[in-house]
Design a protein around this motif. Structure first.
Motif, PDB file in Angstrom:
ATOM      1  N   ARG A 150     -12.799 -53.381  22.924  1.00  0.00           N
ATOM      2  CA  ARG A 150     -13.513 -53.071  21.678  1.00  0.00           C
ATOM      3  C   ARG A 150     -14.169 -54.322  21.113  1.00  0.00           C
ATOM      4  O   ARG A 150     -15.316 -54.280  20.659  1.00  0.00           O
ATOM      5  CB  ARG A 150     -12.558 -52.473  20.645  1.00  0.00           C
ATOM      6  CG  ARG A 150     -12.207 -51.016  20.865  1.00  0.00           C
ATOM      7  CD  ARG A 150     -11.355 -50.505  19.708  1.00  0.00           C
ATOM      8  NE  ARG A 150     -12.048 -50.674  18.436  1.00  0.00           N
ATOM      9  CZ  ARG A 150     -12.882 -49.766  17.920  1.00  0.00           C
ATOM     10  NH1 ARG A 150     -13.134 -48.645  18.570  1.00  0.00           N
ATOM     11  NH2 ARG A 150     -13.458 -49.991  16.763  1.00  0.00           N
ATOM     12  N   ARG A 197     -20.033 -46.815  15.461  1.00  0.00           N
ATOM     13  CA  ARG A 197     -18.660 -46.908  14.974  1.00  0.00           C
ATOM     14  C   ARG A 197     -18.640 -47.039  13.461  1.00  0.00           C
ATOM     15  O   ARG A 197     -19.629 -47.429  12.847  1.00  0.00           O
ATOM     16  CB  ARG A 197     -17.959 -48.135  15.567  1.00  0.00           C
ATOM     17  CG  ARG A 197     -17.738 -48.099  17.052  1.00  0.00           C
ATOM     18  CD  ARG A 197     -17.059 -49.390  17.483  1.00  0.00           C
ATOM     19  NE  ARG A 197     -16.887 -49.467  18.927  1.00  0.00           N
ATOM     20  CZ  ARG A 197     -16.447 -50.556  19.547  1.00  0.00           C
ATOM     21  NH1 ARG A 197     -16.154 -51.650  18.850  1.00  0.00           N
ATOM     22  NH2 ARG A 197     -16.316 -50.560  20.861  1.00  0.00           N
ATOM     23  N   HIS A 223     -14.118 -50.550  10.807  1.00  0.00           N
ATOM     24  CA  HIS A 223     -13.480 -50.884  12.073  1.00  0.00           C
ATOM     25  C   HIS A 223     -14.203 -52.049  12.755  1.00  0.00           C
ATOM     26  O   HIS A 223     -13.570 -52.884  13.403  1.00  0.00           O
ATOM     27  CB  HIS A 223     -13.472 -49.665  12.992  1.00  0.00           C
ATOM     28  CG  HIS A 223     -12.553 -48.578  12.505  1.00  0.00           C
ATOM     29  ND1 HIS A 223     -12.477 -47.342  13.112  1.00  0.00           N
ATOM     30  CD2 HIS A 223     -11.676 -48.534  11.471  1.00  0.00           C
ATOM     31  CE1 HIS A 223     -11.591 -46.596  12.471  1.00  0.00           C
ATOM     32  NE2 HIS A 223     -11.108 -47.301  11.466  1.00  0.00           N
ATOM     33  N   THR A 224     -15.510 -52.089  12.600  1.00  0.00           N
ATOM     34  CA  THR A 224     -16.265 -53.215  13.151  1.00  0.00           C
ATOM     35  C   THR A 224     -15.913 -54.505  12.427  1.00  0.00           C
ATOM     36  O   THR A 224     -15.798 -55.568  13.047  1.00  0.00           O
ATOM     37  CB  THR A 224     -17.772 -52.940  13.061  1.00  0.00           C
ATOM     38  OG1 THR A 224     -18.071 -51.704  13.720  1.00  0.00           O
ATOM     39  CG2 THR A 224     -18.583 -54.055  13.703  1.00  0.00           C
TER      40      THR A 224
END
Length: 279
Positions: free
Chosen positions: A202, A225, A229-230
């Motif tokens: 990821r 995404r 989360h990034t």
């Protein structure tokens, strides 16, 4: 509305009053079961009967990106629904009624988008928010979120990011990669050399898109995404010395002060001119 300012880097937890809300205005709107749109510096929250039914932020991919990026929904299906409705929330409701998507998948993506955009919308702001009342919207078929739940999750996410890496500069700046041999970046040339920390798949996807131009929000859209989360991957990569915010260009020097030619200067110029003419 009270404008909250925080030092750099902030410790994003409540300090003296566990009951103090991130947005007093939003808390009041929830208590009065208001319906309408709350506009803040980094996004908007759509309320129906005091609950959050939709959220949008320029820093977070929209529901359309989350649904279409990985083939969950064909891009043409979203475009057709959007053309027949007045906004992404109504487009999602139309898709739900039409049965194009499994109900659970659409509801999950919708909640992901609400919490993702809500996180940025509730970020500390330098400008007051404003609310536009609207009696038309109602609680629809998609799940809504209580204000207290959105604020609690926003605080949890702030604390998580702070623990990963306390400096938020990489959240919004263009990102640059470190030297793979030393782990140093132009922004931090004095960083001690050492082995480069291995990255997960990821994180590798994020790292491969760091080009000195893209921000974390750009990378999130490119990957399809959630932006938060990034940010988790960006903070971890920053802590590991893999990436850094691009250094800002130095401000241009101020122009020299305007100087008025004085009489002695004029006299000297005249003498020089007379000498040249005498040659």
């Amino acid at each position: 509305m009270t404008v909250v300012s925080t030092p750099q880097p902030p410790l994003p937890v409540r300090d003296k009053g566990a009951g103090r809300a991130l947005s007093p205005m939003l808390t009041r709107l929830a208590e009065e079961r208001a319906t309408g749109v709350l506009v803040r510096e980094h996004g908007v929250l759509h309320l129906a009967e005091g609950r959050v039914v939709h959220a949008e932020s320029p820093l977070a991919p929209g529901l359309d990106v989350l649904l279409t990026a990985h083939g969950t929904l064909a891009a043409t299906a979203w475009q057709q629904a959007a053309a027949r409705t007045t906004g992404p929330l109504h487009a999602a409701e139309l898709l739900l009624r039409s049965g194009v998507l499994p109900t659970g998948a659409l509801e999950l993506c919708h909640l992901d988008a609400v919490y993702d955009a809500g996180y940025f919308t509730l970020a500390p702001s330098s400008t007051p928010g404003r609310f536009r009342y609207d009696s038309a919207p109602r609680l629809g078929p998609l799940p809504s979120v209580p204000v207290v739940a959105l604020e609690r999750e926003t605080l949890r996410r702030r604390l998580l990011l702070h623990r990963l890496w306390p400096d938020p500069a990489a959240d919004t700046a263009p990102l640059i990669r470190a030297d793979p041999a030393t782990g140093r970046t132009p922004a931090d040339p004095a960083r001690p050399a050492g082995p480069v920390t291995p990255v997960t798949p990821r994180q590798r996807a994020v790292l491969d898109r760091v080009d000195g131009v893209r921000t974390a929000a750009d990378i999130a859209r490119n990957l399809g995404r959630q932006a938060f989360h990034t940010l988790v991957d960006v903070r971890r990569l920053t802590a590991a010395g893999q990436i850094a915010p691009a250094p800002t260009a130095p401000a241009p020097p101020p122009p020299p002060p305007y100087q008025v030619t004085t009489d002695p200067d004029i006299a000297l110029l005249k003498r020089l001119r007379d000498a040249l003419e005498a040659l």
